[in-house]
Design a protein around this motif. Structure first.
Motif, PDB file in Angstrom:
ATOM      1  N   ILE A  56       3.827  69.290 134.217  1.00 26.43           N
ATOM      2  CA  ILE A  56       4.821  68.350 133.717  1.00 26.43           C
ATOM      3  C   ILE A  56       4.729  68.352 132.199  1.00 26.43           C
ATOM      4  N   ALA A 106      11.337  69.253 141.265  1.00 30.31           N
ATOM      5  CA  ALA A 106      11.442  69.954 139.989  1.00 30.31           C
ATOM      6  C   ALA A 106      12.899  70.244 139.650  1.00 30.31           C
ATOM      7  N   CYS A 110       9.735  65.090 129.234  1.00 26.49           N
ATOM      8  CA  CYS A 110      10.024  64.063 130.236  1.00 26.49           C
ATOM      9  C   CYS A 110      10.675  62.837 129.591  1.00 26.49           C
ATOM     10  N   CYS A 112      14.857  67.162 138.290  1.00 31.49           N
ATOM     11  CA  CYS A 112      14.550  66.661 136.951  1.00 31.49           C
ATOM     12  C   CYS A 112      15.705  67.005 136.004  1.00 31.49           C
ATOM     13  N   GLN A 139      13.423  60.938 138.907  1.00 31.92           N
ATOM     14  CA  GLN A 139      13.970  61.693 140.033  1.00 31.92           C
ATOM     15  C   GLN A 139      12.877  62.402 140.824  1.00 31.92           C
ATOM     16  N   CYS A 140      11.823  62.841 140.147  1.00 31.93           N
ATOM     17  CA  CYS A 140      10.729  63.518 140.846  1.00 31.93           C
ATOM     18  C   CYS A 140      10.021  62.553 141.797  1.00 31.93           C
ATOM     19  N   SER A 185       6.672  60.731 134.128  1.00 28.32           N
ATOM     20  CA  SER A 185       6.219  61.393 135.341  1.00 28.32           C
ATOM     21  C   SER A 185       4.758  61.807 135.236  1.00 28.32           C
ATOM     22  N   ILE A 235       9.535  69.725 134.722  1.00 31.98           N
ATOM     23  CA  ILE A 235       8.558  70.104 135.754  1.00 31.98           C
ATOM     24  C   ILE A 235       8.671  71.590 136.050  1.00 31.98           C
ATOM     25  N   GLN A 259       5.190  57.502 138.407  1.00 31.44           N
ATOM     26  CA  GLN A 259       5.444  57.264 136.992  1.00 31.44           C
ATOM     27  C   GLN A 259       4.303  56.428 136.445  1.00 31.44           C
ATOM     28  N   HIS A 268      14.422  69.233 133.101  1.00 34.91           N
ATOM     29  CA  HIS A 268      13.599  70.394 133.482  1.00 34.91           C
ATOM     30  C   HIS A 268      12.185  70.309 132.918  1.00 34.91           C
TER      31      HIS A 268
END
Length: 66
Positions: free
Chosen positions: A5, A51, A10, A54, A15-16, A32, A59, A26, A57
């Protein structure tokens, strides 16, 4: 599998954690993080989908080579 991550990227959209709550959470700042012991995804089939979910992006999921 190996999960990374990028905390510099982030934005804390979450969403993850919504997609794979058995692997992602979190932190107190809303960013994250992986749950303890889930650094390899814990066999959760939703890790790759998390992933992809996200929006920035942050992750990266890498499969082992060999």
């Amino acid at each position: 599998m190996h999960i990374e991550i990028d905390r510099d990227v982030c934005i804390g959209a979450g969403q993850c954690a919504l997609t794979a709550p058995n692997v992602f959470t979190q932190d107190d700042d809303g960013f994250s993080t992986l749950l303890p012991g889930k650094e390899d995804g814990g066999g959760d089939p939703l890790v790759k989908e998390a992933a992809r979910a996200c929006p920035v992006h942050a992750i990266t999921v890498k499969e082992p080579t060999g």
